[in-house]
Design an enzyme around this catalytic site. Structure first.
Site, PDB file in Angstrom:
ATOM      1  N   ASP A 139     -72.785   9.059 -10.141  1.00 30.06           N
ATOM      2  CA  ASP A 139     -72.964   8.188  -8.985  1.00 30.06           C
ATOM      3  C   ASP A 139     -73.288   6.780  -9.485  1.00 30.06           C
ATOM      4  OD1 ASP A 139     -73.087   7.426  -6.338  1.00 30.06           O
ATOM      5  OD2 ASP A 139     -74.699   8.783  -5.777  1.00 30.06           O
ATOM      6  N   HIS A 155     -77.941   4.735  -3.333  1.00 33.40           N
ATOM      7  CA  HIS A 155     -77.238   5.979  -2.994  1.00 33.40           C
ATOM      8  C   HIS A 155     -77.572   7.087  -3.994  1.00 33.40           C
ATOM      9  CE1 HIS A 155     -73.729   8.742  -2.585  1.00 33.40           C
ATOM     10  NE2 HIS A 155     -73.795   8.386  -1.318  1.00 33.40           N
ATOM     11  N   SER A 195     -72.437  13.207   1.397  1.00 33.06           N
ATOM     12  CA  SER A 195     -73.127  12.979   0.123  1.00 33.06           C
ATOM     13  C   SER A 195     -74.428  13.765   0.087  1.00 33.06           C
ATOM     14  CB  SER A 195     -73.428  11.493  -0.062  1.00 33.06           C
ATOM     15  OG  SER A 195     -72.267  10.731  -0.168  1.00 33.06           O
TER      16      SER A 195
END
Length: 567
Positions: free
Chosen positions: A78, A176, A478
């Site tokens: 990520d 994120h 996600s």
């Protein structure tokens, strides 16, 4: 109850618990009681006003009580993870983590030893020195592509990345990744004993909050937060959003060379060919008109070229090149690695009846696990992709939907009075107000920029964040994929509890166990409605096989771990 299950507009009468998703997954056993109060309109009132449920057990205790089990290692590919988050700092394997976004051959940020020394310091590091992919076997590549991959492997095996004594880029761009990491492995922050570092969580994780070795962290901003498997470790593999196949090839090569137990890919890969989503039928006519216009423009430029020399297009594909070669190698590499290590992928958040790439590669003969999102109301999350190839689903938040097939709106929003909504009978679906709560990048670069309700408390001296901001509302596929990644780590640890050592199940075996432990008839606790198909992209779409919307169904961690322990 029958009325509530048959009425798409009736919300389940439950309160909000910030770890409700762990109960929905069967990671913890929780009694939410029989509250008849409406769902709070926001997370702040929920966290402050709703009493916690009665927690009577967890999957963690089931594994921990058998034997001392080495932690599983989860590679998260990520945009990075906050290295200093109190709930994550002991769970990140800093010595194995790598940044492939800022250096082709890898980089790692080290502590700045002297704040008064502004000299740029950098050391070499051979991150890929142990790289050997012979164990992957035949990847299904052509002779030319196999030779090309072999050259890449040789190049990386002989390469040197860097160790940098500068500011870690993860302190700015990792919101994120930090949220996904929290859902996978976060643990309650504890103050270390003198001269030591934070240990692993205690076996009895709900009652033993104080011991001779540690004391609860008194930081008022911190929650006793848990990921799906707080006993495992995370290898942070940082990548960017660039359309660069080599970067992602390196990421999967590195994860494989690290012999991790699970790989989590909670976002898409920008393959210019395989990431393209097929248009809906009603849009194809418009696209054909655009294609005809492009063709006319092409013929016009050809006519101009016949009149004399024209300027070359710098981005045009040159004669003799094969722009898809690297992307094809990446595709076959992901599939090959997945057979050895489960690769958990997000299904996508565009509400389409097809999956994003690389979740779209999921097939019975590989270990790619495509994860969709469902709400506590039992419906597919309003944004969640679905369709052929979906493996299973996990809990997440919701998204409003306004189209001719369904209406799903937040009727607790203060803006609701500004609009008129009169959907046809059967076309309105209940919006879920329960989101995932996860760890946030502290400070102004986080999702909540340090402004979350719990960050308004005065920060303590041990708080490195800007006014707190340690947590955020999160969701999407996600978040669902991250939760499944944590459960996959639990499965690997259960395997070690039975067989000892540090061995692991391969990707296909883990995928089979997770599918067998999923159900399409389960309620998404603390809700009361079982998984229910909805009409998203077509009328009467809800009569399609429920597998189309939910794959094998809602994952249950207790069943998955139990199957391994009893095998």
């Amino acid at each position: 109850m029958a009325l509530l299950q048959s009425d798409n507009t009736k919300p389940a009468p439950v309160g909000y618990y910030y770890l409700w998703h762990l109960a929905a997954l069967g990671v913890i056993t929780a009694d939410f009681g029989s509250s008849s109060s409406p769902i709070p309109s926001n997370n702040e009132s929920a966290l402050r006003a709703t009493p916690s449920p009665v927690i009577s057990g967890s999957v963690w205790d089931t594994i921990a009580n058998l034997a001392a089990v080495s932690p599983a290692r989860v590679a998260l590919i990520d945009v990075g993870i906050s290295p200093d988050h109190p709930n994550l700092t002991t769970r990140i394997d800093q010595t194995a983590s790598i940044d492939l976004a800022t250096h082709k051959y890898g980089a790692r940020a080290l502590d700045i030893l002297d704040d008064t020394d502004s000299t740029y310091k950098e050391e070499k590091e051979a991150f890929f020195a142990e790289l050997d992919i012979s164990g992957l076997g035949n990847l299904g590549l052509s002779v030319d592509d196999k030779e090309y991959l072999d050259d890449i492997v040789a190049e990386y095996a002989a390469s040197y990345g860097v160790l940098r004594r500068i500011l870690d880029s993860s302190t700015m761009f990792a919101a994120h990744g930090t949220a996904c990491a929290g859902l996978i492995v976060a643990e309650p922050a504890a103050l270390p004993s003198e001269g030591g570092t934070n240990p692993s969580p205690p076996e009895d994780i709900f009652t033993n909050t104080d011991s001779t070795e540690t004391h609860p962290n008194k930081n008022p901003n911190l929650l006793p937060y848990f990921g799906a498997d707080p006993f495992s470790r995370l290898v942070n593999i940082t990548t960017s959003f660039e359309e660069n196949a080599v970067q992602f090839i390196a990421a999967f090569l590195y994860a494989y060379s690290q012999n991790v137990d699970v790989i989590v890919m909670p976002r898409g890969i920008p393959d210019p060919k395989r990431s393209a989503i097929e248009p809906k039928n009603e849009l194809k006519a418009d696209l054909e008109r655009w294609a005809n216009r492009d063709a006319a423009d092409l013929f016009a430029r050809i006519a101009l070229a016949e009149q004399g020399p024209v300027e070359l297009e710098p981005r045009a594909t040159q004669l003799g090149s094969n722009p898809d070669r690297m992307w094809n190698i990446l595709k076959q590499l992901i599939i090959g690695v997945s057979r050895k290590i489960p690769v958990i992928c997000a299904a996508g958040n565009s509400g389409e009846s097809q999956l994003i790439y690389p979740a779209s590669l999921a097939a019975p003969d590989n270990g790619i696990i495509a994860v969709g999102a469902v709400t506590a109301e039992g419906f597919r999350s309003g944004y969640s992709n679905y369709g052929e190839g979906l493996t299973l689903v996990a809990p997440s938040d919701d998204g409003e939907v306004f189209n001719r097939h369904q209406l799903r709106i937040n009727r607790l929003s203060p803006l609701i009075a500004k609009h008129q909504y009169s959907p046809d009978t059967g076309k309105e679906y209940c919006y879920s107000h329960l989101s995932l709560l996860s760890t946030d990048l502290p400070g102004v670069f986080g999702y909540d920029e340090g402004k979350a309700p719990w960050s308004t408390l005065l920060p303590s001296a041990n708080n490195p964040g800007v006014g707190g901001g340690y947590y955020t509302s999160f969701g999407g596929t996600s978040g669902a994929a991250a939760l499944v990644g944590g459960v996959a780590a639990l499965v690997q640890r259960a395997h070690r509890a039975v067989h000892g050592g540090s061995g692991k199940l391969d990707g296909i075996a883990v995928k089979s166990i997770l599918e067998e432990a999923s159900s399409r008839s389960s309620d998404v606790g603390p809700g009361i409605r079982p998984l229910t198909p909805d009409c998203m992209n077509g009328d009467h779409e809800d009569v399609i096989d429920p597998r189309y919307f939910f794959g094998a169904g809602l994952l249950n961690a207790a069943k998955a771990v139990g199957a391994v322990l009893n095998s």
